[in-house]
Design a protein around this motif. Structure first.
Motif, mmCIF file in Angstrom:
data_model
loop_
_atom_site.group_PDB
_atom_site.id
_atom_site.type_symbol
_atom_site.label_atom_id
_atom_site.label_comp_id
_atom_site.label_asym_id
_atom_site.label_seq_id
_atom_site.Cartn_x
_atom_site.Cartn_y
_atom_site.Cartn_z
ATOM 1 N N LEU A 1 0.798 -1.219 0.000
ATOM 2 C CA LEU A 1 0.000 0.000 0.000
ATOM 3 C C LEU A 1 0.836 1.276 0.000
ATOM 4 C CD1 LEU A 1 -2.896 -0.971 2.447
ATOM 5 C CD2 LEU A 1 -2.846 -1.096 -0.047
ATOM 6 N N ILE A 2 2.078 1.171 0.396
ATOM 7 C CA ILE A 2 2.942 2.354 0.421
ATOM 8 C C ILE A 2 4.036 2.252 -0.644
ATOM 9 C CG2 ILE A 2 2.508 2.951 2.823
ATOM 10 C CD1 ILE A 2 4.993 1.463 3.636
ATOM 11 N N SER A 3 3.857 1.320 -1.573
ATOM 12 C CA SER A 3 4.860 1.094 -2.614
ATOM 13 C C SER A 3 4.787 2.128 -3.736
ATOM 14 C CB SER A 3 4.688 -0.305 -3.215
ATOM 15 O OG SER A 3 3.463 -0.387 -3.922
ATOM 16 N N GLY A 4 3.604 2.741 -3.897
ATOM 17 C CA GLY A 4 3.423 3.667 -5.010
ATOM 18 C C GLY A 4 3.124 2.963 -6.319
ATOM 19 N N ASN A 5 3.099 1.637 -6.287
ATOM 20 C CA ASN A 5 2.835 0.827 -7.476
ATOM 21 C C ASN A 5 1.327 0.535 -7.535
ATOM 22 O OD1 ASN A 5 2.475 -1.382 -9.285
ATOM 23 N ND2 ASN A 5 4.629 -1.947 -9.058
ATOM 24 N N HIS A 6 0.612 1.199 -8.431
ATOM 25 C CA HIS A 6 -0.850 1.075 -8.468
ATOM 26 C C HIS A 6 -1.306 -0.336 -8.822
ATOM 27 C CE1 HIS A 6 -1.469 5.314 -7.811
ATOM 28 N NE2 HIS A 6 -0.622 5.619 -8.799
ATOM 29 N N ARG A 7 -0.592 -1.001 -9.700
ATOM 30 C CA ARG A 7 -0.948 -2.377 -10.052
ATOM 31 C C ARG A 7 -0.821 -3.284 -8.844
ATOM 32 N NH1 ARG A 7 1.635 -6.828 -10.960
ATOM 33 N NH2 ARG A 7 3.659 -5.792 -10.858
ATOM 34 N N LEU A 8 0.262 -3.115 -8.075
ATOM 35 C CA LEU A 8 0.491 -3.918 -6.878
ATOM 36 C C LEU A 8 -0.573 -3.638 -5.824
ATOM 37 C CD1 LEU A 8 2.704 -5.981 -6.131
ATOM 38 C CD2 LEU A 8 3.871 -4.141 -4.888
ATOM 39 N N ILE A 9 -0.928 -2.380 -5.705
ATOM 40 C CA ILE A 9 -1.957 -1.998 -4.729
ATOM 41 C C ILE A 9 -3.294 -2.628 -5.074
ATOM 42 C CG2 ILE A 9 -3.334 -0.065 -3.873
ATOM 43 C CD1 ILE A 9 -0.780 1.655 -4.172
ATOM 44 N N GLU A 10 -3.694 -2.576 -6.345
ATOM 45 C CA GLU A 10 -4.970 -3.154 -6.760
ATOM 46 C C GLU A 10 -4.985 -4.670 -6.592
ATOM 47 O OE1 GLU A 10 -7.863 -1.671 -7.459
ATOM 48 O OE2 GLU A 10 -6.769 0.119 -6.821
ATOM 49 N N GLU A 11 -3.866 -5.302 -6.862
ATOM 50 C CA GLU A 11 -3.772 -6.756 -6.682
ATOM 51 C C GLU A 11 -3.925 -7.113 -5.212
ATOM 52 O OE1 GLU A 11 -0.076 -7.927 -8.398
ATOM 53 O OE2 GLU A 11 -0.841 -7.890 -10.471
ATOM 54 N N TRP A 12 -3.284 -6.333 -4.340
ATOM 55 C CA TRP A 12 -3.387 -6.584 -2.895
ATOM 56 C C TRP A 12 -4.830 -6.407 -2.435
ATOM 57 C CZ3 TRP A 12 -5.091 -3.869 1.316
ATOM 58 C CH2 TRP A 12 -4.742 -4.361 2.568
ATOM 59 N N ARG A 13 -5.486 -5.348 -2.881
ATOM 60 C CA ARG A 13 -6.869 -5.094 -2.484
ATOM 61 C C ARG A 13 -7.810 -6.183 -2.982
ATOM 62 N NH1 ARG A 13 -7.064 1.485 -3.619
ATOM 63 N NH2 ARG A 13 -6.217 2.092 -1.573
ATOM 64 N N GLU A 14 -7.596 -6.623 -4.191
ATOM 65 C CA GLU A 14 -8.421 -7.687 -4.750
ATOM 66 C C GLU A 14 -8.296 -8.966 -3.926
ATOM 67 O OE1 GLU A 14 -8.872 -10.345 -8.866
ATOM 68 O OE2 GLU A 14 -7.245 -8.883 -8.647
ATOM 69 N N LYS A 15 -7.054 -9.308 -3.601
ATOM 70 C CA LYS A 15 -6.808 -10.539 -2.850
ATOM 71 C C LYS A 15 -7.367 -10.443 -1.436
ATOM 72 C CE LYS A 15 -3.144 -13.776 -1.511
ATOM 73 N NZ LYS A 15 -1.687 -14.089 -1.605
ATOM 74 N N GLU A 16 -7.177 -9.296 -0.780
ATOM 75 C CA GLU A 16 -7.648 -9.148 0.598
ATOM 76 C C GLU A 16 -9.170 -9.057 0.672
ATOM 77 O OE1 GLU A 16 -5.776 -9.550 3.309
ATOM 78 O OE2 GLU A 16 -4.259 -10.069 1.804
ATOM 79 N N SER A 17 -9.781 -8.504 -0.357
ATOM 80 C CA SER A 17 -11.239 -8.489 -0.420
ATOM 81 C C SER A 17 -11.776 -9.914 -0.500
ATOM 82 C CB SER A 17 -11.698 -7.691 -1.638
ATOM 83 O OG SER A 17 -13.096 -7.784 -1.814
#
Length: 245
Positions: free
Chosen positions: A197-213
């Motif tokens: 979430l603090i990486s600044g990488n939007h693709r990584l952030i969306e992947e993390w959110r998708e998985k955690e959801s």
């Protein structure tokens, strides 16, 4: 602009909720108007009686058809489309986010809130378009249930929320629970925000959110996955989590 009418024997119950927070702002933005009517005013007897004993006997009183029929008819505009008339009752359809999204597309909603043992069946058959229950339990009246439904509908109206993406990403809108949220500081008492979430990488952030959801839904509300077609990625996640148990 959406128009919301509420028929209740206790209209003062709605004063606070319509005069605060998002519901107040929605009215100020002219996204919705509220009108609460005491349907006792439509009783055709000098005592203002709106209920009577049930035919065949039994406990409690039953809401008479006449006051409700007359009240609803008085609220229908001559040139408007047929409004959705919603009866709040334990026997109704269990309320969901998809129902909220459906109702948010309407121009006029009328809520009927009873406070007795039941409704005369002719109200259900000839006045009501929807019967809604907010859960498998019984309240003393329909007012609290109507408040829940109105709140969930009004926040979906265009321009009501500051961020237009907010209702789209809410829990249940996608069929899944929403992912976890974090804010500053990034390290609070040794508890750190996920690095993605603090990486600044939007693709990584969306992947993390998708998985955690999906993880949150799988762990807390697996029943929501009953009609959900799993992707190969989601199947792999489930295998991963089950192995780690």
């Amino acid at each position: 602009m959406m128009k919301i009418d509420v028929l209740s024997l206790f209209p003062a119950m709605f004063t606070g909720i319509f005069g605060e927070s998002i519901l107040k702002k929605a009215n100020e933005k002219q996204a919705v108007t509220y009108n609460v009517i005491n349907f006792r005013e439509f009783a055709d007897n000098k005592h203002g009686q709106v209920d009577d004993y049930p035919y065949g006997g039994g406990a409690g009183m039953v809401l008479k058809p006449q006051p409700i029929f007359d009240a609803v008819e008085s609220l229908k505009g001559e040139n408007e489309l047929k409004p959705r008339v919603i009866l709040m009752c334990p026997q109704g359809e269990r309320y969901t986010q998809s129902k909220a999204e459906e109702l948010a597309k309407e121009e006029h909603l009328i809520f009927i809130c009873g406070h007795y043992e039941g409704y005369d069946e002719r109200i259900r058959e000839h006045v009501v378009t929807d019967e809604i229950s907010i859960g498998d339990y019984v309240l003393t009246g329909g007012e609290l249930g109507a408040m829940v439904v109105i709140d969930s509908v009004v926040r979906l109206l265009p321009g009501v929320l500051g961020n237009e993406d907010s209702p789209v990403k809410d829990s249940f809108s996608s069929g899944l629970l929403e992912h976890p949220h974090y804010t500053r500081p990034a390290d609070f008492r040794g508890m750190k925000v996920p690095s993605e979430l603090i990486s600044g990488n939007h693709r990584l952030i969306e992947e993390w959110r998708e998985k955690e959801s999906f993880r949150r839904t799988f762990e807390r509300r697996p029943d929501l996955l009953g009609n959900h077609t799993l992707s190969e990625k989601q199947k792999q996640w489930i295998e991963e989590w089950e192995k780690s148990r």
